[in-house]
Design a protein around this motif. Sequence first.
Motif, mmCIF file in Angstrom:
data_model
loop_
_atom_site.group_PDB
_atom_site.id
_atom_site.type_symbol
_atom_site.label_atom_id
_atom_site.label_comp_id
_atom_site.label_asym_id
_atom_site.label_seq_id
_atom_site.Cartn_x
_atom_site.Cartn_y
_atom_site.Cartn_z
ATOM 1 N N LEU A 133 0.827 -1.208 0.000
ATOM 2 C CA LEU A 133 0.000 0.000 0.000
ATOM 3 C C LEU A 133 0.862 1.260 0.000
ATOM 4 C CD1 LEU A 133 -2.796 -1.063 2.524
ATOM 5 C CD2 LEU A 133 -3.125 -0.526 0.093
ATOM 6 N N MET A 134 1.943 1.238 0.785
ATOM 7 C CA MET A 134 2.843 2.380 0.812
ATOM 8 C C MET A 134 3.511 2.606 -0.550
ATOM 9 S SD MET A 134 3.177 4.431 3.321
ATOM 10 C CE MET A 134 2.956 4.686 5.080
ATOM 11 N N ILE B 204 -8.843 6.027 -6.613
ATOM 12 C CA ILE B 204 -10.237 5.589 -6.512
ATOM 13 C C ILE B 204 -10.512 4.455 -7.502
ATOM 14 C CG2 ILE B 204 -12.630 6.293 -6.981
ATOM 15 C CD1 ILE B 204 -11.886 9.033 -5.808
ATOM 16 N N ILE B 205 -9.950 4.569 -8.704
ATOM 17 C CA ILE B 205 -10.113 3.508 -9.700
ATOM 18 C C ILE B 205 -9.477 2.202 -9.215
ATOM 19 C CG2 ILE B 205 -9.488 2.781 -12.042
ATOM 20 C CD1 ILE B 205 -9.645 5.770 -12.836
ATOM 21 N N VAL B 206 -8.263 2.310 -8.637
ATOM 22 C CA VAL B 206 -7.583 1.123 -8.104
ATOM 23 C C VAL B 206 -8.379 0.523 -6.957
ATOM 24 C CG1 VAL B 206 -5.478 0.283 -6.967
ATOM 25 C CG2 VAL B 206 -5.306 1.952 -8.817
ATOM 26 N N LEU C 286 -7.334 -4.132 0.623
ATOM 27 C CA LEU C 286 -6.599 -3.270 -0.297
ATOM 28 C C LEU C 286 -7.502 -2.177 -0.864
ATOM 29 C CD1 LEU C 286 -4.272 -5.704 -2.302
ATOM 30 C CD2 LEU C 286 -3.704 -4.217 -0.376
ATOM 31 N N SER C 287 -8.772 -2.490 -1.056
ATOM 32 C CA SER C 287 -9.718 -1.485 -1.542
ATOM 33 C C SER C 287 -9.841 -0.326 -0.556
ATOM 34 C CB SER C 287 -11.096 -2.128 -1.765
ATOM 35 O OG SER C 287 -12.033 -1.157 -2.188
ATOM 36 N N ILE C 288 -9.982 -0.640 0.720
ATOM 37 C CA ILE C 288 -10.056 0.414 1.743
ATOM 38 C C ILE C 288 -8.759 1.211 1.782
ATOM 39 C CG2 ILE C 288 -10.272 0.867 4.220
ATOM 40 C CD1 ILE C 288 -12.059 -1.605 4.404
#
Length: 396
Positions: A45-46, A95-97, A109-111
Amino acid sequence: DMVYWVQGAFWLTLTQIFLTFSGLILIYVMANNIDPIILGEYRFLMSGFTLLCITALPGMRTALRESVPKGNTGSLPFAFWTMFRWGLIGSIISIIVSAYYLYNDNVNLSIGFFIISILVPLYNSATAYNEYLIAVKALRLNTVYSVLTRSCSVLFTLTAIYLFPEFAWFILGAALMSTTITNLIFHSKTLKKYYRNNQKIDVNLPSYAKHLSLMTAFGLIAGQLDKILVWKVIGPEALAVFYIAQTIPQNITSSLNAIPTLAFAKFGERDPKITRQTLLPKILKYFFGVTIFSLMYILMAPFIFEWLFPQYLKAIYYSQLLALIPIFSTFLPIKTYLTVIKATKQLYLLSIIPPLVRLVVAVILIGKLGLLGVVYAVLAEALTRSALLLLYFFKT
């Protein structure tokens, strides 16, 4: 000059010591309290966050640091809002990812990417005040703000680890949000202290910042894509091992950045010919000192890992190899010099060739050698950059 360097070195060194120490505490807690798979997810995520930050003109900070000593002391608000607007592009991509991962039933991962979408514009634009303070030589105030910002970030991140160690997105959100809010407060304080309506603004700042950001982009992409390759090809646990292996060498390298940081404010005021005459002898002394320090770490690494990171002893060899990176970093003041004299062609080549070497080596070797292939890729990039810096220095 000597008074400036001594005072500047003191405050920037003090800042870096605190950042390094607090970073080690954070890594120690993470390594010993978070499952390696969750830690790998956090680093993934980073990496995504870092890539998306490219849209927010990271080169604006360097451009501001160079422009302000030349009298453009009213440029901070202009820089802030320019970075914010460009950062909105990163928000849209994030937002798309986030929607993609939600569609594929990966809620965590969405959050995480949704949180990133909110913070990308503000996180980057709120950091410009640091460079402004360095440029106006308010190094003591910059140290105070940096220490307080880092303290807040570490405190909230440690709290998040204690409360929800199983959620990488929660830890990420705590780290990024606390840093962003604190930086916004100090940005406001910097404006109140230094900004006046009649101060000169550098209207060419966005144009130069775009050039610098494009140069920075290649290095950032290469630096994060290999981590994403590790995530995809080897797995999240391997990414956690690579993260731990990088920890101390990366902190050493970050500490060395105090020299280019100090150099910017002075290089911007001095005749480039004088700078060129005195730069190389100083770098050679710097090189030998850092080499001794890195060799000491290589010898001590097994003991350090047994003490701090007993779950990651497999990372020792990788960390010893990565300890060579600070040695190559001693040539970075040459890049500062090239930036000040606006050697655009050389800077573009420096921004493209070493990261490209890193990516190519990583892609070729990661399947055959695993993490060792990624380490070799990082070393290849550092060696290539150092060789090019010396070449361009002697040619300009």
